[in-house]
Scaffold this motif. Structure first.
Motif, PDB file in Angstrom:
ATOM      1  N   GLU A   1       0.818  -1.221   0.000  1.00 22.33           N
ATOM      2  CA  GLU A   1       0.000   0.000   0.000  1.00 22.33           C
ATOM      3  C   GLU A   1       0.851   1.270   0.000  1.00 22.33           C
ATOM      4  OE1 GLU A   1      -0.554  -2.663   1.795  1.00 22.33           O
ATOM      5  OE2 GLU A   1      -2.483  -3.289   0.941  1.00 22.33           O
ATOM      6  N   ARG A   2       2.100   1.163   0.451  1.00 20.52           N
ATOM      7  CA  ARG A   2       2.925   2.382   0.487  1.00 20.52           C
ATOM      8  C   ARG A   2       3.199   2.910  -0.925  1.00 20.52           C
ATOM      9  NH1 ARG A   2       7.154   1.594   4.106  1.00 20.52           N
ATOM     10  NH2 ARG A   2       6.863  -0.631   4.431  1.00 20.52           N
TER      11      ARG A   2
ATOM     12  N   LYS B   1      -1.581   5.282  -4.497  1.00 18.34           N
ATOM     13  CA  LYS B   1      -2.354   6.469  -4.177  1.00 18.34           C
ATOM     14  C   LYS B   1      -3.645   6.375  -4.975  1.00 18.34           C
ATOM     15  CE  LYS B   1      -1.903  11.378  -3.614  1.00 18.34           C
ATOM     16  NZ  LYS B   1      -1.168  12.586  -3.931  1.00 18.34           N
ATOM     17  N   ASN B   2      -4.776   6.366  -4.293  1.00 15.87           N
ATOM     18  CA  ASN B   2      -6.081   6.169  -4.938  1.00 15.87           C
ATOM     19  C   ASN B   2      -6.086   4.926  -5.837  1.00 15.87           C
ATOM     20  OD1 ASN B   2      -6.949   8.583  -3.755  1.00 15.87           O
ATOM     21  ND2 ASN B   2      -6.149   9.781  -5.478  1.00 15.87           N
TER      22      ASN B   2
ATOM     23  N   LYS C   1       2.239   4.838  -7.478  1.00 17.47           N
ATOM     24  CA  LYS C   1       2.969   6.114  -7.537  1.00 17.47           C
ATOM     25  C   LYS C   1       4.347   5.834  -8.124  1.00 17.47           C
ATOM     26  CE  LYS C   1       2.737   6.638  -3.065  1.00 17.47           C
ATOM     27  NZ  LYS C   1       3.114   7.109  -1.730  1.00 17.47           N
TER      28      LYS C   1
END
Ligand code: HEM
Length: 170
Positions: free
Chosen positions: A117-118, A121-122, A126
């Motif tokens: 998850e890091r 983004k949405n 990333k």
């Protein structure tokens, strides 16, 4: 049928079939494939599957992503994923990236935690600076096969995950 959609065609055949590619370009691509690709991607996938074996929750989310993609595109498990579909596998992409990062100074106190998850983004991956995520090096000597490596790794990871249960034996 668009030649890119020919599911029986492998990647090298696709490069050869594209008339824009010169003989020199093809030579360089083949040498890159042979020398720079196999060991790096297989080592990365070995590490990725080892980490995945201890995270059924991450495995479950990858399964879900693949299932959703198959359902929305009307494809069966035997169908090969297209380049566009592989590009849209954000959670799998994030999971592979998470298996390839290292240093605490960059990733923070939870750097030892496997947390795809890091990278998201949405729900979208990333793009981190290569000077932070330096496994592909950065600057002039940066890996030219970076995107190709992800395409290969996602394709293989998806095929294995859909067909097999992964168990690490000590
Ligand atoms: C997980 C997979 C991969 C990793 C971690 C990786 C990593 C790297 C790194 C660190 C370099 C810089 C080496 C140096 O400066 O001496 C590099 C260079 C390179 N990689 Fe990769 N690589 C991967 C996969 C691939 C694949 C699949 C291809 C081709 C299909 C490829 C093609 C290249 C090429 C052509 C260079 C030389 C770039 C240059 O110096 O101009 N790599 N790679």
């Amino acid at each position: 049928m668009d030649e890119r959609e020919n599911r029986d065609e492998d990647l090298l055949s696709w490069f050869i079939g594209n008339s824009d590619n010169s003989a020199e370009f093809l030579r360089d691509i083949f040498i890159s494939f042979i020398l720079a690709g196999p060991d790096t991607t297989s080592a990365a996938l070995t590490w990725f599957f080892w980490l995945l074996s201890s995270r059924p929750d991450v495995l479950q989310r990858i399964h879900q992503e693949l299932k959703t993609m198959r359902a929305s595109n009307g494809k069966n498990v035997d169908d090969t994923f297209s380049f566009d579909e592989l590009r849209e596998m954000h959670y799998l992409n994030a999971s592979i990236s998470e298996a390839l990062r290292l240093m605490e100074a960059i990733w923070g106190n939870d750097c030892r935690e496997f947390r795809p998850e890091r990278w998201l983004k949405n729900g979208m991956v990333k793009q981190e600076s290569p000077f932070w995520f330096s496994v592909f090096h950065a600057g002039l000597r940066m890996c030219l096969g970076n995107h190709m490596a992800y395409t290969q790794m996602k394709s293989i990871a998806a095929a294995v995950i859909e067909r097999f249960e992964i168990e690490v034996q000590a």
